[in-house]
Design a protein around this motif. Structure first.
Motif, PDB file in Angstrom:
ATOM      1  N   ALA A 165     -18.560  25.727  49.259  1.00 46.78           N
ATOM      2  CA  ALA A 165     -17.273  25.271  48.580  1.00 46.78           C
ATOM      3  C   ALA A 165     -17.301  23.615  48.553  1.00 46.78           C
ATOM      4  CB  ALA A 165     -16.329  25.553  49.916  1.00 46.78           C
ATOM      5  N   ALA A 166     -17.890  23.035  49.404  1.00 47.65           N
ATOM      6  CA  ALA A 166     -17.890  21.457  49.353  1.00 47.65           C
ATOM      7  C   ALA A 166     -18.609  21.177  48.270  1.00 47.65           C
ATOM      8  CB  ALA A 166     -18.599  21.061  50.720  1.00 47.65           C
ATOM      9  N   ILE A 182     -18.631  22.968  45.295  1.00 51.28           N
ATOM     10  CA  ILE A 182     -17.713  23.225  44.300  1.00 51.28           C
ATOM     11  C   ILE A 182     -16.754  21.915  43.893  1.00 51.28           C
ATOM     12  CG2 ILE A 182     -15.865  24.745  43.328  1.00 51.28           C
ATOM     13  CD1 ILE A 182     -17.640  26.936  44.538  1.00 51.28           C
ATOM     14  N   LEU A 183     -16.133  21.548  45.306  1.00 54.89           N
ATOM     15  CA  LEU A 183     -15.219  20.391  45.359  1.00 54.89           C
ATOM     16  C   LEU A 183     -15.754  19.112  44.905  1.00 54.89           C
ATOM     17  CD1 LEU A 183     -13.202  21.276  48.484  1.00 54.89           C
ATOM     18  CD2 LEU A 183     -12.290  21.275  46.245  1.00 54.89           C
ATOM     19  N   ALA A 184     -16.940  18.978  45.313  1.00 55.41           N
ATOM     20  CA  ALA A 184     -17.687  17.573  44.739  1.00 55.41           C
ATOM     21  C   ALA A 184     -17.842  17.667  43.201  1.00 55.41           C
ATOM     22  CB  ALA A 184     -18.966  17.573  45.640  1.00 55.41           C
ATOM     23  N   LEU A 202     -16.092  19.312  41.026  1.00 56.03           N
ATOM     24  CA  LEU A 202     -14.706  19.004  40.564  1.00 56.03           C
ATOM     25  C   LEU A 202     -14.411  17.519  40.461  1.00 56.03           C
ATOM     26  CD1 LEU A 202     -12.729  22.189  41.582  1.00 56.03           C
ATOM     27  CD2 LEU A 202     -13.421  21.749  39.333  1.00 56.03           C
ATOM     28  N   ALA A 203     -14.637  17.017  41.513  1.00 54.62           N
ATOM     29  CA  ALA A 203     -14.195  15.632  41.914  1.00 54.62           C
ATOM     30  C   ALA A 203     -15.226  14.724  40.704  1.00 54.62           C
ATOM     31  CB  ALA A 203     -14.535  15.049  43.195  1.00 54.62           C
ATOM     32  N   LYS A 236     -16.275  15.881  37.970  1.00 49.97           N
ATOM     33  CA  LYS A 236     -15.715  16.006  36.543  1.00 49.97           C
ATOM     34  C   LYS A 236     -14.538  15.182  36.097  1.00 49.97           C
ATOM     35  CE  LYS A 236     -14.987  19.994  33.671  1.00 49.97           C
ATOM     36  NZ  LYS A 236     -15.663  19.221  32.434  1.00 49.97           N
TER      37      LYS A 236
END
Lengths: 175, 211
Positions: free
Chosen positions: B189-190, B192-194, B196-197, B199
């Protein structure tokens, strides 16, 4: 060609703050203090010109010094052409925002030595020549600082003109 | 040559500018290029000989002498336009006064200029300047040139590669140190968040560099 027509909107009053900011960013007035700029600002109007307008003609009486806020002005001089009575114009410099044109307004004999033509729409601060001359003659500090800034403008313009003329001499000597 | 075409002459110092202007002119049904000049002297000579309907002149046009390629002035477009206007009075002149040489592929001429080119060069009502010349600017949608695009792409690649490597290392460390499924899920999850950030950061960076 109807290059002699000059169109400009009548001078618009703008805020003292805008005028002082415009003057401060120009080399001629940059060394003046806030209080000194305020005295100069009292003889300033904002003017706008269309692209193609002639701001002043070489040989005319110099009545105003312009500090450009927006747009570009071509500084041109006339040179005699190959045929008698003919002349052609050569652009010796292009002046842009925060630069001054028409410095003859504060240098005797107060006759423009170049022609100024707007290459783009121009917004400028018009400083009244007679009022500024009076101020420079009556306040030694302002006079010294303005003429010191002006010398830099004149030296730069002279250098551009000299380079063009050297090239012109080379051109003429080969024909 | 097309029938009843507007005969257009181009004058610009750089070949890529002339190429761009040629494309713009030739995209008009009733306009044809009759001559191209790279300096002021040649432009005046061509105008006198060809007597075009329209002369499209870049402001940054050098006066050049003979084979020495000696520039008298780099900004001879106005001088040339004035000379042609006086010596070839039948020619309508468009002076390009703000041409951005770095963004040629993204530019289009103003609608007034296109109207002049497509209107047979004559009789088209345009806002004439006091000098009688038409001063036209070229609208640039973006200033991002090829070099900037390349740099932008490289930066994106470096950023995403960096995030990928960090995410992978994080996952490996989590598995080795904790050895539990829950930790693996949290690390994913971390990651994926990284991503997105990252992008979002790239998208903001890219927008900042556009005008």
């Amino acid at each position: 060609m109807a290059i002699n027509q000059e169109t400009s909107e009548p001078g618009k009053p703008i805020s003292d703050m805008s005028i002082k900011r415009g003057l401060k960013e120009c080399l001629v007035f940059s060394a003046l203090s806030d209080a000194e700029l305020e005295r100069v600002a009292s003889s300033v109007l904002e003017k706008r010109y269309e692209a193609g307008s002639v701001l002043f003609h070489e040989g005319d009486k110099a009545e105003e010094l312009l500090v450009l806020l927006e747009g570009k002005v071509a500084v041109q001089m006339s040179l005699p052409g190959a045929e008698p009575g003919q002349s052609r114009r050569i652009t010796v410099d292009v002046v842009g925002a925060n630069e001054a044109v028409g410095w003859s307004a504060i240098v005797e004999p107060n006759i423009y030595t170049f022609t100024g033509v707007c290459l783009q729409s121009v917004k400028a601060l018009s400083v009244s020549g007679p009022k500024l001359r009076w101020l420079l003659n009556n306040d030694a500090k302002i006079g010294y600082e303005v003429y010191r800034g002006l010398i830099k403008v004149v030296a730069s313009r002279l250098d551009d003109t000299r380079r063009v003329l050297v090239s012109e001499r080379s051109l003429l000597s080969r024909h | 040559m097309k029938n009843h075409s507007t005969r257009v002459m181009l004058a610009a110092e750089h070949p890529e500018v002339r190429y761009f202007l040629k494309g713009v002119v030739e995209s008009q049904d009733k306009a044809v290029i009759v001559g191209q000049a790279e300096n002021a002297n040649r432009a005046l000579m061509l105008a006198k000989n060809l007597r075009p309907d329209v002369a499209l002149i870049d402001c940054h046009l050098p006066h050049i002498f003979g084979n020495d390629m000696l520039p008298l002035s780099r900004v001879g477009g106005l001088d040339t336009a004035q000379a042609i206007s006086e010596e070839v009075p039948g020619t309508r002149i468009i002076l390009l006064n703000s041409l951005d040489h770095n963004a040629l592929s993204d530019m289009s001429l103003t609608s007034e200029v296109m109207a002049l080119l497509s209107g047979n060069g004559m009789g088209v009502a345009l806002p004439a300047s006091p000098s009688g010349l038409v001063f036209a600017s070229v609208a640039a949608r973006t200033r991002v040139n090829f070099r900037q695009r390349l740099s932008e792409t490289s930066d994106k690649v470096i950023l995403f590669s960096g995030l990928g490597i960090l995410g992978g290392l994080g996952m490996m460390l989590t598995i080795i140190l904790a050895g539990a499924g829950m930790f693996v899920t949290a690390a994913g999850a971390a990651g994926i968040l990284a991503g997105l950030a990252g992008k979002l950061a790239v998208s903001l960076w890219s927008d900042k560099n556009r005008i």
